[in-house]
Design an enzyme around this catalytic site. Structure first.
Site, PDB file in Angstrom:
ATOM      1  N   LYS A 116       7.925   2.068   8.419  1.00  0.00           N
ATOM      2  CA  LYS A 116       8.432   2.097   7.044  1.00  0.00           C
ATOM      3  C   LYS A 116       9.534   3.137   6.882  1.00  0.00           C
ATOM      4  CE  LYS A 116       4.485   0.277   4.443  1.00  0.00           C
ATOM      5  NZ  LYS A 116       3.682  -0.202   5.542  1.00  0.00           N
ATOM      6  N   GLU A 200       6.318   8.693  -1.307  1.00  0.00           N
ATOM      7  CA  GLU A 200       7.224   8.086  -2.272  1.00  0.00           C
ATOM      8  C   GLU A 200       6.821   8.459  -3.690  1.00  0.00           C
ATOM      9  OE1 GLU A 200       7.115   3.889  -1.749  1.00  0.00           O
ATOM     10  OE2 GLU A 200       8.413   3.891   0.009  1.00  0.00           O
ATOM     11  N   HIS A 235      -4.587  -1.825  -3.142  1.00  0.00           N
ATOM     12  CA  HIS A 235      -3.231  -2.122  -2.675  1.00  0.00           C
ATOM     13  C   HIS A 235      -3.165  -3.438  -1.916  1.00  0.00           C
ATOM     14  CE1 HIS A 235      -1.967   1.843  -3.961  1.00  0.00           C
ATOM     15  NE2 HIS A 235      -2.940   2.376  -3.259  1.00  0.00           N
ATOM     16  N   ARG A 292       6.959 -11.533   9.357  1.00  0.00           N
ATOM     17  CA  ARG A 292       5.993 -12.580   9.691  1.00  0.00           C
ATOM     18  C   ARG A 292       5.836 -13.491   8.483  1.00  0.00           C
ATOM     19  NH1 ARG A 292       2.011 -10.659   6.424  1.00  0.00           N
ATOM     20  NH2 ARG A 292       1.684  -8.419   6.331  1.00  0.00           N
TER      21      ARG A 292
END
Length: 669
Positions: A116, A200, A235, A292
């Site tokens: 990420k 973040e 999540h 994917r």
């Protein structure tokens, strides 16, 4: 050309790929672990081969064994599905080295998006908007916390190699940071073998909107519109829809072109998904790119009319994309609801057990069910507990939502605790119906979703009617024992000898106890009639049950309503939500009054990860005491009251059976 395809996965995605391959005339090979020897995907494939014991690390993550099987069986392509090896660059590379086509992007693209933090650097250079955050190389807890402090709370900790909600924690204050970081790093290491974290800024009211992209080897790229995946727990998505409500053509084009820019920045080939956070002001920020096929791809298939697995195979064959951007058409609206074996009432804890009843709704052009299990299968501790994906489509959102509610009412599962009723409550709720979507939807509307505002009087009467009909049916079906003469004492009824056939029923409705006097007013020829004394009200009740539909007459009013039942609970699907009803058996004097404390029983089979306190140390209510890992997720056991841990019965690394006592705890006086 691809002529023989191995699916390096299991469950519903393996079945999904096999169906398209069969339509294309491609021979299929399934792989399976010891736990999946009788699985649906194994029976559907033309050939199947065992690759190891039940744990995924010993089977579905064993790239060498999968490649060996592919070579032995003459396979010339591998479809990785999603999860497991689907985003493993080394596996993609090994396939290419072996002369076997990997149905997905190249290894370089997977590596670019696999981290990420690296992905954010690439997107920043490509001009794709990013959420403010830190994704640097200095991974010391002090540095990570300093950046969180500077950004201001809340922040979101995310595993750089993560996905599916693993290794992710919201942190709401400076005091929570260290504990959350430790937990996120442990979970990331267990899931991905990598505990690098990024931090973040946590947007408090965003929507999760993702763009489906597709690129070929000829330089062509398209976006197949968007999906809104805002309704999540832990999540992880549970209801997705396409298109995103309120999306304008201009914003769709802007986000779609940004997604293609992200794909082109890494020379992407195949199916991919670029995930964005869409803020209230219409600004959007890159989150990550999944290299994917996504779990929720069916909603895109329904609104576009395209088979994305077919597209994947065509691209892998070196053909150009089947359509250009101008040729794609968005038609209607689709929802996908993920049916899980889990307990929403206990923080969505995964559940295990045998699917004694599995009756999906009737499929049609409007209703699709993707599953990898059948009735009688076991939901085990080893894999993700998803039972099925329910997909519905219609010409607009309101019509599609009605389809979703009807299909959820017609879905019946017993033997395993599921989130079926919770999905129904979400879909029936006013905020969802009005598309008031945010990623904190469940937390924001918690009380409404877990305790829907039902018409309690009417629902109580319907519940009693269903309960009496079921008890009457149970009485009629009592098996005869030739050694014991027929006796009313063997029936679960609270009648008394030498009295009018009258009993008292106790039931809990949405966790509230109700006691009702019931007079059996039916004759021998027509036994299904009762008089209910509910407080000062007298109600005449009769009816019958057909499969999972209750036909009830309450005085001069009749109603038809869907219901389901497991071992201890009856569920009625009302217009405003699902209502739980439990029948309390009469006390016949043989009950054990000894109370058992289940606060410290292992919720399921798993592994002890960590003990968080020292025995003998006083703790306050709510203090985390230990951490277990099961079904790829961590679960904390907390102190139910002020007190002291006397002894832990397991240590980190120990395997724990579900129900095992984990510790001894002494409550303060």
């Amino acid at each position: 050309m691809i002529t023989k395809l191995l699916i390096a996965n299991r469950g519903e995605i393996a079945c999904r790929v096999i169906r398209t391959a069969r339509q294309l005339g491609i021979s299929t090979v399934a792989v399976y672990s010891d736990a999946d020897v009788n699985a649906l995907h194994v029976s559907m494939a033309d050939e199947a081969v065992r690759i190891g014991p039940a744990p995924s690390k010993d089977s579905y993550l064993q790239a060498d064994r999968i490649l060996q099987a592919a070579k032995q069986l003459g396979v010339n392509a591998i479809h990785p599905g999603y999860g497991f090896l689907s985003e493993n660059a080394a596996f993609a590379e090994a396939c290419e080295d072996a002369g076997i086509r990997f149905i997905g992007p190249g290894a370089a693209a997977i590596r670019a998006m696999g981290s990420k933090s690296a992905a954010k650097h690439i997107m920043e250079q490509a001009g794709v908007p990013l959420v403010p955050g830190y994704h640097g190389d200095d991974q010391s807890p002090k540095t990570l916390k300093q950046h969180a402090d500077n950004m201001g709370y809340p922040v979101l900790l995310k595993a750089a190699a993560g996905g599916g909600g693993k290794g992710m924690r919201q942190v709401w204050s400076e005091q929570e940071f260290s504990h959350a970081l430790d937990a996120a790093k442990r979970e990331a290491m267990a899931s991905f073998g990598d505990d690098i974290m990024l931090v973040e800024k946590y947007l408090t009211a965003p929507r999760h909107v993702e763009i489906q992209v597709f690129c070929d080897t000829h330089g062509n790229g398209v976006y197949l519109f968007e999906r809104d995946c805002s309704v999540q727990r832990r999540h992880q998505k549970i209801i997705e829809e396409a298109p995103a409500p309120g999306m304008t053509d201009a914003l769709r084009k802007q986000m779609g072109e940004a997604a293609l820019k992200a794909a082109q920045a890494i020379d992407y080939v195949g199916a991919g998904t670029v995930e964005f956070l869409l803020d209230e002001d219409g600004r959007f920020y890159f989150m990550e790119m999944n290299t994917r096929l996504q779990v929720e791809h069916p909603v895109t298939e329904k609104i576009s009319g395209e088979d994305l697995v077919d597209w994947q195979i065509q691209v892998a064959n070196g053909l150009p994309l089947p359509k250009t951007q101008d040729e794609l058409r968005l038609t209607g609206h689709a929802f996908e609801a993920r049916l899980y074996a889990e307990d929403p009432d206990h923080d969505f804890l995964p559940a295990t057990g045998t699917l004694r009843l599995l009756q999906p709704p009737q499929t049609s052009t409007h209703v699709r069910v993707d599953t990898g299990v059948i009735q009688g299968d076991e939901v085990s501790v080893y894999y993700d507990p998803m039972i099925a994906k329910l997909i519905v489509w219609d010409t607009d959102r309101d019509r599609a939502l009605q389809r979703l509610l009807a299909a959820l009412r017609d879905y019946h599962v017993a033997g395993v605790t599921t989130n079926l009723e919770f999905l129904y409550n979400v879909a029936a709720s006013r905020p969802f119906q009005q598309a008031e979507l945010v990623t904190t939807f469940i937390e924001k509307h918690h009380d409404m979703l877990f305790s829907p505002a039902i018409d309690e009087d009417q629902t109580q009467r319907l519940a009693l009617a269903a309960l009496l009909i079921l008890l009457n049916r149970q009485q009629a079906r009592q098996p005869a024992n030739p050694e014991v003469p027929p006796s009313p004492w063997s029936l679960p009824l609270a009648w008394r000898a030498n009295y009018v056939h009258k009993e008292q029923l106790t039931l809990s409705l949405q966790d509230t106890l109700h006691t009702v006097d019931v007079l059996h007013s039916g004759s021998t020829e027509q036994p299904g009639q009762w008089t209910l004394h509910i407080g000062d009200n007298v109600v005449q009740v009769s009816g019958h049950i057909e499969a999972h539909t209750l036909h009830a007459r309450l005085d001069d009013y009749q109603q038809r309503i869907n219901w389901s039942q497991d071992s201890h609970r009856l569920t009625l699907f009302t217009a405003t939500g699902a209502c739980h009803v439990e029948h309390h058996q009469p006390d016949l004097g043989d009950m054990d009054d000894a109370a058992t404390d289940s606060d410290f029983a292992a919720p399921m089979n798993g592994t002890m990860v960590d003990v968080l306190v020292t025995p003998g140390t006083p703790v306050t209510k709510g203090t985390p005491l230990l951490v277990m890992e099961a079904m790829k997720m961590e679960h904390s056991i907390v102190a139910p009251a002020d007190g002291t841990v006397v002894e832990f019965f397991f240590q980190p690394g120990d395997l724990v059976d579900g129900g095992a006592r984990l510790l001894e705890f002494s409550r303060d006086e």
